[in-house]
Design a protein around this motif. Structure first.
Motif, PDB file in Angstrom:
ATOM      1  N   PRO A  40       0.825  -1.208   0.000  1.00  0.00           N
ATOM      2  CA  PRO A  40       0.000   0.000   0.000  1.00  0.00           C
ATOM      3  C   PRO A  40       0.860   1.258   0.000  1.00  0.00           C
ATOM      4  CG  PRO A  40      -0.702  -1.538   1.714  1.00  0.00           C
ATOM      5  CD  PRO A  40       0.588  -2.043   1.194  1.00  0.00           C
ATOM      6  N   ARG A  42       0.249   3.839   1.692  1.00  0.00           N
ATOM      7  CA  ARG A  42       0.262   4.337   3.062  1.00  0.00           C
ATOM      8  C   ARG A  42      -0.452   3.335   3.952  1.00  0.00           C
ATOM      9  NH1 ARG A  42      -2.810   9.712   5.301  1.00  0.00           N
ATOM     10  NH2 ARG A  42      -1.527  10.083   7.137  1.00  0.00           N
ATOM     11  N   ALA A  53      -5.713   0.835   8.337  1.00  0.00           N
ATOM     12  CA  ALA A  53      -6.166   1.411   7.066  1.00  0.00           C
ATOM     13  C   ALA A  53      -5.042   1.299   6.045  1.00  0.00           C
ATOM     14  CB  ALA A  53      -6.580   2.867   7.244  1.00  0.00           C
ATOM     15  N   GLU A  55      -3.948   2.373   2.216  1.00  0.00           N
ATOM     16  CA  GLU A  55      -4.298   3.387   1.212  1.00  0.00           C
ATOM     17  C   GLU A  55      -3.580   3.097  -0.108  1.00  0.00           C
ATOM     18  OE1 GLU A  55      -3.377   8.086   0.689  1.00  0.00           O
ATOM     19  OE2 GLU A  55      -4.318   7.487   2.600  1.00  0.00           O
ATOM     20  N   GLN A  57      -3.143   4.795  -3.896  1.00  0.00           N
ATOM     21  CA  GLN A  57      -3.321   6.086  -4.538  1.00  0.00           C
ATOM     22  C   GLN A  57      -3.301   5.969  -6.059  1.00  0.00           C
ATOM     23  OE1 GLN A  57      -0.180   8.509  -2.931  1.00  0.00           O
ATOM     24  NE2 GLN A  57      -1.078   8.581  -0.869  1.00  0.00           N
ATOM     25  N   THR A  64     -12.043   9.871  -2.928  1.00  0.00           N
ATOM     26  CA  THR A  64     -11.542   8.906  -1.948  1.00  0.00           C
ATOM     27  C   THR A  64     -12.667   7.933  -1.630  1.00  0.00           C
ATOM     28  OG1 THR A  64      -9.954  10.445  -0.965  1.00  0.00           O
ATOM     29  CG2 THR A  64     -10.667   8.576   0.392  1.00  0.00           C
ATOM     30  N   LEU A  66     -13.770   4.645   0.504  1.00  0.00           N
ATOM     31  CA  LEU A  66     -13.450   3.831   1.681  1.00  0.00           C
ATOM     32  C   LEU A  66     -14.265   2.539   1.628  1.00  0.00           C
ATOM     33  CD1 LEU A  66     -12.927   4.918   5.312  1.00  0.00           C
ATOM     34  CD2 LEU A  66     -14.634   3.164   4.857  1.00  0.00           C
ATOM     35  N   ARG A 120      -8.134   7.865  -4.636  1.00  0.00           N
ATOM     36  CA  ARG A 120      -7.474   6.886  -3.770  1.00  0.00           C
ATOM     37  C   ARG A 120      -8.528   5.969  -3.158  1.00  0.00           C
ATOM     38  NH1 ARG A 120      -5.957  10.118   1.832  1.00  0.00           N
ATOM     39  NH2 ARG A 120      -7.921  11.268   1.978  1.00  0.00           N
ATOM     40  N   VAL A 122      -9.191   3.563   0.264  1.00  0.00           N
ATOM     41  CA  VAL A 122      -8.788   3.262   1.632  1.00  0.00           C
ATOM     42  C   VAL A 122      -9.529   2.005   2.082  1.00  0.00           C
ATOM     43  CG1 VAL A 122      -8.725   4.059   4.021  1.00  0.00           C
ATOM     44  CG2 VAL A 122      -8.395   5.701   2.147  1.00  0.00           C
ATOM     45  N   ILE A 147      -7.982  10.708   6.051  1.00  0.00           N
ATOM     46  CA  ILE A 147      -8.662   9.789   5.127  1.00  0.00           C
ATOM     47  C   ILE A 147      -9.807  10.497   4.422  1.00  0.00           C
ATOM     48  CG2 ILE A 147     -10.043   7.680   4.975  1.00  0.00           C
ATOM     49  CD1 ILE A 147      -8.461   6.636   7.402  1.00  0.00           C
ATOM     50  N   PRO A 149     -13.180  10.357   3.560  1.00  0.00           N
ATOM     51  CA  PRO A 149     -13.732   9.712   2.366  1.00  0.00           C
ATOM     52  C   PRO A 149     -14.848  10.515   1.711  1.00  0.00           C
ATOM     53  CG  PRO A 149     -14.604   8.702   4.354  1.00  0.00           C
ATOM     54  CD  PRO A 149     -13.547   9.668   4.800  1.00  0.00           C
TER      55      PRO A 149
END
Length: 380
Positions: A40, A42, A53, A55, A57, A64, A66, A120, A122, A147, A149
């Motif tokens: 990931p 992040r 979590a 992430e 990208q 974003t 989630l 991104r 998450v 984050i 979202p």
């Protein structure tokens, strides 16, 4: 080993080592180890407790998204005997969170090989869903703002629905619920002199049916109310003592958050009246506080389109669940809304929280496929 075989083995490993709400440290470490090769961009750990979590990208600007699953198991002894039966006495993955984690881990594999084109994604492995504290703790974590979202999606397997079929509809998805503990205090006496006691016996005997009468269930209409008395105790286990203390626990359930506030006030009013009538003092506290979970229409449209485009059966006309789910707090925090879908575990499958329940491995593939299609539709 194929993704599906690896995900199934991972689910079985999680099932053998269940951890209950707010104690999911080893489960979080297992998630991190299993998804490490997806690299990931992040990783957040310790989010709202033991939350993780991941992430991924995209190269261009975009939303974003989630995707959330749950880490925790239940304090229930497993009576089923799969080859991967719980190795922890008194605890078991009897709600399917092990399967939900396997599905979201499958998304990590896919996104690790092929990042989103924009925005991104998450992947949130949330702690403490079963006691209602996890989503609130994640939202209260200062890092959640990083984050932020736009969209939030989740699924929950559901026995009683056809195996492998999805349901996702706008509006209420899961009821609000909260646990109420009432403590009535009076004064003990010798059992030969009950007139010298201040006994909670009469108040307790009235409160059990009185609380239940405040909410008797029925159809899941906007004014739905259900109160379930789950525990009561009085005095000491002795024949020589008139009781001076009683305790009663009840779960309050409504379709909406506004309805919950009114029901809470009614329950406390009733308890206060009984305490005063009996000359008793009354204290109370609240536990396992779940907000109602409501699906945003646009998020539902996106989810339904992804399921249909993936060739997965979609069932219509299924109403909200009486059971609660703290995903509602996360979907409310998403700028464009969120949606909880239900994925059928089979019409004759043991129910959630039953001691012989086990997540069907055949749901891993459609779960990954549906979520991945949502992600690709929104993020490329």
């Amino acid at each position: 080993m194929s993704d599906l075989a690896a995900l199934t083995a991972f689910r079985h490993a999680l099932h053998r080592a269940p951890e209950v709400s707010r104690h999911e440290a080893e489960t979080a470490r297992a998630v991190l180890a299993f998804t490490a090769d997806s690299a990931p961009d992040r990783v957040l750990t310790g989010l709202g407790g033991h939350g993780v979590a991941l992430e991924f990208q995209g190269a261009a600007d975009g939303p974003t998204v989630l995707i959330r699953c749950e880490l925790d198991a239940l304090p229930i002894e497993e009576t089923g005997r799969p080859d991967w039966v719980s190795a922890v006495p008194g605890k078991g993955h009897l709600c399917g969170h092990d399967g939900h984690m396997a599905i979201v881990a499958g998304l990590a594999f896919a996104l690790g090989r092929d990042r989103p084109a924009r925005g991104r994604v998450v992947l949130l492995f949330q702690p403490a869903e079963e006691d209602g504290s996890g989503a609130a703790a994640v939202l209260a974590d200062p890092r959640f703002a990083e984050i932020a979202p736009d969209w939030a999606f989740a699924l929950h397997n559901l026995p009683g629905l056809p195996l492998g079929a999805f349901v996702v509809e706008p509006g209420p998805a899961n009821c609000a619920s909260v646990g109420l503990r009432l403590v009535l205090n009076g004064r003990t006496s010798h059992a030969a002199e009950p007139d010298k006691a201040v006994s909670p016996a009469l108040a307790l005997s009235r409160l059990i049916p009185g609380l239940a009468a405040l909410g008797q269930g029925g159809a899941l209409t906007p004014d739905f109310r259900l109160v379930t008395v789950t525990h009561a105790t009085m005095g000491e286990p002795a024949f020589g003592i008139t009781p001076g203390r009683a305790e009663i626990w009840a779960t309050l359930r409504t379709l909406t958050d506004d309805g919950m506030q009114a029901l809470k006030e009614a329950a406390l009013h009733l308890a206060g009246a009984e305490a005063r009538a009996g000359g008793l003092s009354l204290t109370h506290d609240w536990h396992d506080d779940f907000a109602a979970s409501t699906n945003a229409p646009e998020a539902v449209t996106r989810f339904r389109a992804a399921i249909t485009a993936s060739g997965i059966p979609l069932v219509n006309g299924f109403g909200p669940m009486r059971a609660s789910e703290d995903f509602g707090r996360l979907s409310s925090a998403a700028r464009l809304g969120g949606a909880m879908a239900f994925l059928g575990s089979g019409e004759t499958h043991p129910p959630l929280h039953a001691p012989d329940y086990d997540f069907p491995d055949s749901l891993i593939a459609p779960g990954v496929t549906a979520f991945l299609r949502v992600i690709r539709d929104l993020c490329g």
